[in-house]
Motif scaffolding. Structure first.
Motif, PDB file in Angstrom:
ATOM      1  N   ILE A 168     -71.935  -2.545   9.232  1.00  0.00           N
ATOM      2  CA  ILE A 168     -71.460  -1.168   9.035  1.00  0.00           C
ATOM      3  C   ILE A 168     -72.527  -0.327   8.325  1.00  0.00           C
ATOM      4  O   ILE A 168     -72.803   0.802   8.713  1.00  0.00           O
ATOM      5  CB  ILE A 168     -70.125  -1.162   8.250  1.00  0.00           C
ATOM      6  N   LEU A 169     -73.142  -0.915   7.288  1.00  0.00           N
ATOM      7  CA  LEU A 169     -74.169  -0.156   6.561  1.00  0.00           C
ATOM      8  C   LEU A 169     -75.357   0.169   7.462  1.00  0.00           C
ATOM      9  O   LEU A 169     -75.970   1.225   7.339  1.00  0.00           O
ATOM     10  CB  LEU A 169     -74.648  -0.946   5.336  1.00  0.00           C
ATOM     11  N   ARG A 196     -75.314   0.576  10.789  1.00  0.00           N
ATOM     12  CA  ARG A 196     -75.046   1.360  11.984  1.00  0.00           C
ATOM     13  C   ARG A 196     -74.381   2.717  11.773  1.00  0.00           C
ATOM     14  O   ARG A 196     -74.491   3.586  12.628  1.00  0.00           O
ATOM     15  CB  ARG A 196     -74.148   0.545  12.938  1.00  0.00           C
ATOM     16  N   PHE A 197     -73.666   2.896  10.676  1.00  0.00           N
ATOM     17  CA  PHE A 197     -72.931   4.147  10.539  1.00  0.00           C
ATOM     18  C   PHE A 197     -73.362   4.906   9.295  1.00  0.00           C
ATOM     19  O   PHE A 197     -73.672   4.306   8.274  1.00  0.00           O
ATOM     20  CB  PHE A 197     -71.420   3.881  10.468  1.00  0.00           C
ATOM     21  N   SER A 198     -73.380   6.238   9.424  1.00  0.00           N
ATOM     22  CA  SER A 198     -73.574   7.018   8.206  1.00  0.00           C
ATOM     23  C   SER A 198     -72.230   7.635   7.863  1.00  0.00           C
ATOM     24  O   SER A 198     -71.569   8.207   8.723  1.00  0.00           O
ATOM     25  CB  SER A 198     -74.628   8.096   8.426  1.00  0.00           C
ATOM     26  N   PHE A 199     -71.812   7.441   6.646  1.00  0.00           N
ATOM     27  CA  PHE A 199     -70.520   7.978   6.221  1.00  0.00           C
ATOM     28  C   PHE A 199     -70.617   8.275   4.737  1.00  0.00           C
ATOM     29  O   PHE A 199     -71.557   7.827   4.062  1.00  0.00           O
ATOM     30  CB  PHE A 199     -69.388   6.985   6.501  1.00  0.00           C
ATOM     31  N   ARG A 203     -71.820   5.825   1.729  1.00  0.00           N
ATOM     32  CA  ARG A 203     -72.631   4.711   2.253  1.00  0.00           C
ATOM     33  C   ARG A 203     -73.728   4.309   1.266  1.00  0.00           C
ATOM     34  O   ARG A 203     -73.891   3.143   0.927  1.00  0.00           O
ATOM     35  CB  ARG A 203     -73.249   5.127   3.584  1.00  0.00           C
ATOM     36  N   ILE A 241     -72.389   2.522  -1.788  1.00  0.00           N
ATOM     37  CA  ILE A 241     -72.071   1.111  -1.560  1.00  0.00           C
ATOM     38  C   ILE A 241     -73.355   0.284  -1.530  1.00  0.00           C
ATOM     39  O   ILE A 241     -73.437  -0.804  -2.100  1.00  0.00           O
ATOM     40  CB  ILE A 241     -71.265   0.947  -0.250  1.00  0.00           C
ATOM     41  N   ASN A 263     -81.354   5.128  14.680  1.00  0.00           N
ATOM     42  CA  ASN A 263     -80.605   3.909  14.948  1.00  0.00           C
ATOM     43  C   ASN A 263     -79.134   3.972  14.503  1.00  0.00           C
ATOM     44  O   ASN A 263     -78.465   2.976  14.378  1.00  0.00           O
ATOM     45  CB  ASN A 263     -81.282   2.692  14.299  1.00  0.00           C
ATOM     46  N   LYS A 264     -78.652   5.174  14.232  1.00  0.00           N
ATOM     47  CA  LYS A 264     -77.228   5.303  13.911  1.00  0.00           C
ATOM     48  C   LYS A 264     -76.452   5.596  15.193  1.00  0.00           C
ATOM     49  O   LYS A 264     -76.911   6.361  16.043  1.00  0.00           O
ATOM     50  CB  LYS A 264     -77.013   6.456  12.913  1.00  0.00           C
ATOM     51  N   LEU A 265     -75.291   5.023  15.276  1.00  0.00           N
ATOM     52  CA  LEU A 265     -74.474   5.255  16.463  1.00  0.00           C
ATOM     53  C   LEU A 265     -73.881   6.643  16.436  1.00  0.00           C
ATOM     54  O   LEU A 265     -73.510   7.164  15.390  1.00  0.00           O
ATOM     55  CB  LEU A 265     -73.341   4.230  16.517  1.00  0.00           C
ATOM     56  N   LYS A 309     -68.439   6.841  16.111  1.00  0.00           N
ATOM     57  CA  LYS A 309     -68.114   5.980  14.976  1.00  0.00           C
ATOM     58  C   LYS A 309     -66.623   5.913  14.748  1.00  0.00           C
ATOM     59  O   LYS A 309     -65.894   6.851  15.046  1.00  0.00           O
ATOM     60  CB  LYS A 309     -68.857   6.430  13.719  1.00  0.00           C
ATOM     61  N   MET A 351     -64.546  -2.873   4.570  1.00  0.00           N
ATOM     62  CA  MET A 351     -65.442  -3.034   3.413  1.00  0.00           C
ATOM     63  C   MET A 351     -64.710  -3.492   2.164  1.00  0.00           C
ATOM     64  O   MET A 351     -65.311  -4.099   1.276  1.00  0.00           O
ATOM     65  CB  MET A 351     -66.130  -1.693   3.103  1.00  0.00           C
TER      66      MET A 351
END
Lengths: 290, 303
Positions: A108-109, A111-114, A117, A120, B4-6, B9, B19
Motif C-alpha cells: 500500500i505504501l 502504490r498509493f498516495s493518500f 502516508r 505512517i 509509479n503510483k496507481l 485507488k 493497515m
C-alpha cells in the motif's frame, strides 16, 4: 578480476617473487582465520560426543567412542521436545503474520498516495531507532498491566511487531521497482483491490517475501531477552529459555550442555546450508535498509 | 503524482482497514510501552497496588546512581573494543578477499559469516566453556602450545573481563561487517583497479590508496551499525558473567533487567529504561554527526 591482466606479465623477477609471497601470506592468513572461526563450533560438536570423564581428562582430543546417547539424554532431561515445539510455533506463526502484514503495508505504501502516508512511513521508520533493549522493561510493565504475560501468544506480539519495519521497507522498495501495468490492467478488467493485491501481486513478490521469511525465522528462533522477560511459565518457554534452564540444572555436565547447544542450532544450520546465500543477502540488505 | 503510483485507488476506508492491525501491533510494542514507562517513572512502585508519586525523584536517583554510569561506561568500552576488533578484521579480510587470485572466496565468506546466524545465548554459553579455567578450550590450547604463563581465569579477572567478553562478539559479527564492506569493495569499478595496477599500485599500496578511500561511505555506515549493535549486548553478558565480577562487566540493559524484573523496582526501572533510550539515541545521534554521510549514502542506494 578473475584473470590476471596481460600487462602485468612483464614484471621484474623480484616483483614477481614479492607478489607470490604476498599471495602465500594471504592464503595462510585466510585459512588460519577460517579454521579459527569454525574451531570453537567443531570443539562444541566433539565435546558433545564425549563422556564426561573423557572430556575432563582430554579437553582437546577426538571422542574415542562417540556418545550419541548424550543427545538423547540431553533431549529428555532438558525437556527439549516441548521447547522445540514452542520455538517452532512462535517462529512459524511470527513468520506467517510478518509476511502478511509487511506485504500489505509495504504494498500500500509503495502504490498509493493518500493522506497520512508519509506519517505512517515515518512511524515505522522512527520506531527502528528505538533500541529493543531499552524496551525490555517497558514492554514487561505494559504486558504485566494488561495481563498478557505468560500466554501462548505473548511472544508473537513483539516478534511480529519488531519484524515489521525492515520487512515493510523491503517490500516497499521491491514493489516500487515493479511496473504498474499489470495492476492497472487488472483494475480496468474489474478486479477488486483485495484480489489484485493477494492474487496478482503477492506471487510476484515471492523473492522479497522469502527474504522476510528467512530474516524473521532467524530472529524469532534466536530471540532470548524478550522471552526471558515475558515468559516465566515452563509450558510456554522457547529453546533459548530451555537451554538456560538446562544449564542451570546441569551446570557441570558440559557434554550434555554441549549436546543441548548443538541441538538448538540444528534448524538454523539447516537453513544456512540450504539458503546461506539468501541469508547473507537478506541480513545485509535488511540491516542497511534499517 | 509519482510515476509509479496507481491512478485507480481503493477507498481510504479499505486502506485503513488493511493497515490498522500492523499499526496497532507496532504501537503496542514501541510507543505505548515507552509512554507507560514514562508515566511510571514518576512513581515509587514495586509492582503492587501501592504507588507513590515522587516527581522526578527517580531521575535524580538515576543521575546519581554510580552503578548505572559505570555500566554505561562499560557499554562504551565494550563498543570500542568490539568495534575495533570487528571492523579491523572486516577491513583486513575484505582486502584479502579482494585479492584477484584467491581461491575459495565464497567458502571463506560462508565460514566467516556463519557465527552470525547463531543466537547470542548459544554463543555466550559456548564461549563461557571456551573460557572455563579448568576445562576450557582456550586454556587447554595455551597449555598444549606451551604458553602456560597466559593461562588464567578469563572471566574472573576484573582487569580483562571486558576484553574476554568482547572476543565472542568479534568472533560472531566480524563476518557480517566483512560482507557489507566486501559488497562495497566489489562495486569499485574494475577500471579503477586496473588503472591503479598500471600505475604500479599493487598489494598493500593498492589497498590503502585505492580500495579504502572508495569505501569510506560504507565504512561510516558500518561504524554506526556496529555501535548500535554492540550497545545492545545483553544476553551474552548475562550468561557469561552476569555482570560480574564485582559489577565490572555490568552493562545498562543488564542493570535495568536486574533492577526491574529481578528486584521489581518498576518505577526506578522505568526511569532507567527512559534514560537508556535517551542515551542510546544521543549516542547514535552523535555517531551520525561525527561519521555523517549516512543519508547521502542512502539516497544513492535504490529507493
Amino acid at each position: 578480476m578473475e584473470e590476471k591482466p596481460k600487462y602485468l606479465s612483464n614484471r621484474t623477477v623480484i616483483g614477481q617473487i614479492r607478489h607470490h609471497i604476498n599471495h602465500i601470506i594471504i592464503h595462510i592468513v585466510m585459512c588460519f582465520s577460517a579454521v579459527t572461526c569454525i574451531y570453537p563450533l567443531v570443539w562444541m560438536l566433539l565435546t558433545s560426543l564425549k563422556t564426561e570423564t573423557e572430556f575432563q581428562l582430554n579437553v582437546l582430543g577426538l571422542p574415542i567412542n562417540p556418545q550419541f546417547s548424550n543427545y538423547a539424554k540431553a533431549f529428555e532431561l532438558g525437556e527439549m521436545g516441548k521447547y522445540f515445539f514452542n520455538s517452532f510455533f512462535n517462529t512459524i506463526i511470527s513468520c506467517i503474520f510478518t509476511i502478511l502484514f509487511t506485504f500489505i503495508v509495504g504494498y500500500i505504501l509503495a502504490r498509493f498516495s493518500f493522506r497520512g502516508r508519509n506519517l505512517i512511513y515515518m512511524f515505522f521508520l522512527s520506531g527502528m531507532l528505538i533500541p529493543i533493549y531499552a524496551l525490555l522493561v517497558p514492554i514487561f510493565i505494559e504486558f504485566r498491566q494488561i495481563k498478557i504475560l505468560d500466554k501462548w501468544y505473548t511472544l508473537l506480539l513483539p516478534y511480529i511487531a519488531f519484524a515489521l519495519p525492515v520487512g515493510i521497507f523491503l517490500v516497499d522498495s521491491f514493489v516500487k521497482a515493479l511496473p504498474i501495468d499489470l495492476e492497472e490492467y487488472s483494475y480496468i478488467e474489474g478486479s477488486t483491490f483485495t484480489r489484485t493485491m493477494f492474487i496478482i501481486m503477492m506471487p510476484i513478490c515471492k523473492p522479497v517475501l522469502a527474504t522476510i521469511f528467512i530474516l524473521t525465522f532467524l530472529r524469532s528462533w534466536n530471540e532470548f531477552p524478550l522471552a526471558l522477560v515475558l515468559i516465566s511459565e515452563n509450558k510456554y518457554k522457547t529453546i533459548p529459555l530451555g537451554i538456560r534452564n538446562f544449564v542451570g540444572a546441569y551446570s557441570t555436565s558440559y557434554t550434555f550442555m554441549m549436546a543441548a547447544l548443538v541441538m538448538s542450532i540444528i534448524p538454523v544450520v539447516i537453513l544456512y546450508v540450504f539458503a546461506g546465500k539468501q541469508i547473507m543477502k537478506g541480513m545485509i540488505g535488511g540491516a542497511i535498509k534499517g | 503524482m509519482e510515476r509509479n503510483k496507481l491512478r485507480l485507488k481503493p477507498r481510504s476506508g479499505v486502506i485503513g482497514l488493511y493497515m490498522i492491525p500492523s499499526i496497532m501491533l507496532y504501537s503496542l510494542c514501541t510507543i505505548i510501552p515507552i509512554l507507560i514507562a514514562l508515566y511510571f517513572s514518576f512513581f515509587k512502585w514495586s509492582g503492587g497496588s501501592e504507588m507513590q508519586y515522587i516527581g522526578i525523584g527517580n531521575y535524580i536517583k538515576l543521575v546519581n546512581d554510580s552503578l548505572f554510569w559505570s555500566s554505561f561506561k562499560n557499554n562504551l568500552i565494550f563498543i570500542v573494543l568490539t568495534g575495533v576488533g570487528q571492523i579491523g578484521l572486516a577491513i583486513l579480510f575484505t582486502l584479502f578477499l579482494m585479492s584477484p587470485r584467491l581461491k575459495l572466496r565464497e567458502t571463506y565468506k560462508s565460514i566467516l559469516f556463519f557465527p552470525n546466524v547463531l543466537s547470542a545465548l548459544v554463543v555466550g554459553y559456548l564461549w563461557g566453556i571456551v573460557y572455563h579455567s579448568e576445562y576450557g578450550l582456550l586454556n587447554s590450547l595455551l597449555q598444549v602450545l606451551g604458553i602456560e604463563s597466559l593461562i588464567q581465569n578469563w572471566l574472573g579477572n576484573i582487569n580483562i573481563v571486558l576484553y574476554s567478553l568482547s572476543m565472542p562478539r568479534i568472533w560472531q559479527a566480524a563476518g557480517y561487517y566483512l560482507l557489507i564492506l566486501l559488497a562495497a569493495a566489489q562495486n569499485i569499478s574494475t577500471e579503477v583497479l586496473e588503472v591503479a595496477e598500471i600505475d604500479g599500485a599493487t598489494g598493500l599500496k593498492k589497498a590503502i590508496h585505492v580500495i579504502l578511500p572508495q569505501m569510506m561511505g560504507t565504512l561510516k555506515i558500518v561504524l554506526i551499525l556496529c555501535i548500535s549493535a554492540n550497545m545492545k549486548t545483553f544476553e551474552q553478558i548475562l550468561v557469561m558473567t552476569g555482570g560480574g565480577p564485582a559489577n565490572q562487566s555490568m552493562v545498562v540493559a543488564l542493570y535495568a533487567y536486574k533492577t526491574s524484573i529481578l528486584n521489581m523496582k518498576l518505577g526506578y526501572g522505568s526511569a532507567m529504561a527512559i534514560g537508556i533510550l535517551a542515551l542510546s539515541l544521543v549516542l547514535i545521534g552523535v555517531a551520525q554527526v561525527i561519521f555523517g554521510g549516512i543519508t547521502k549514502w542512502k539516497k544513492n542506494q535504490s529507493i
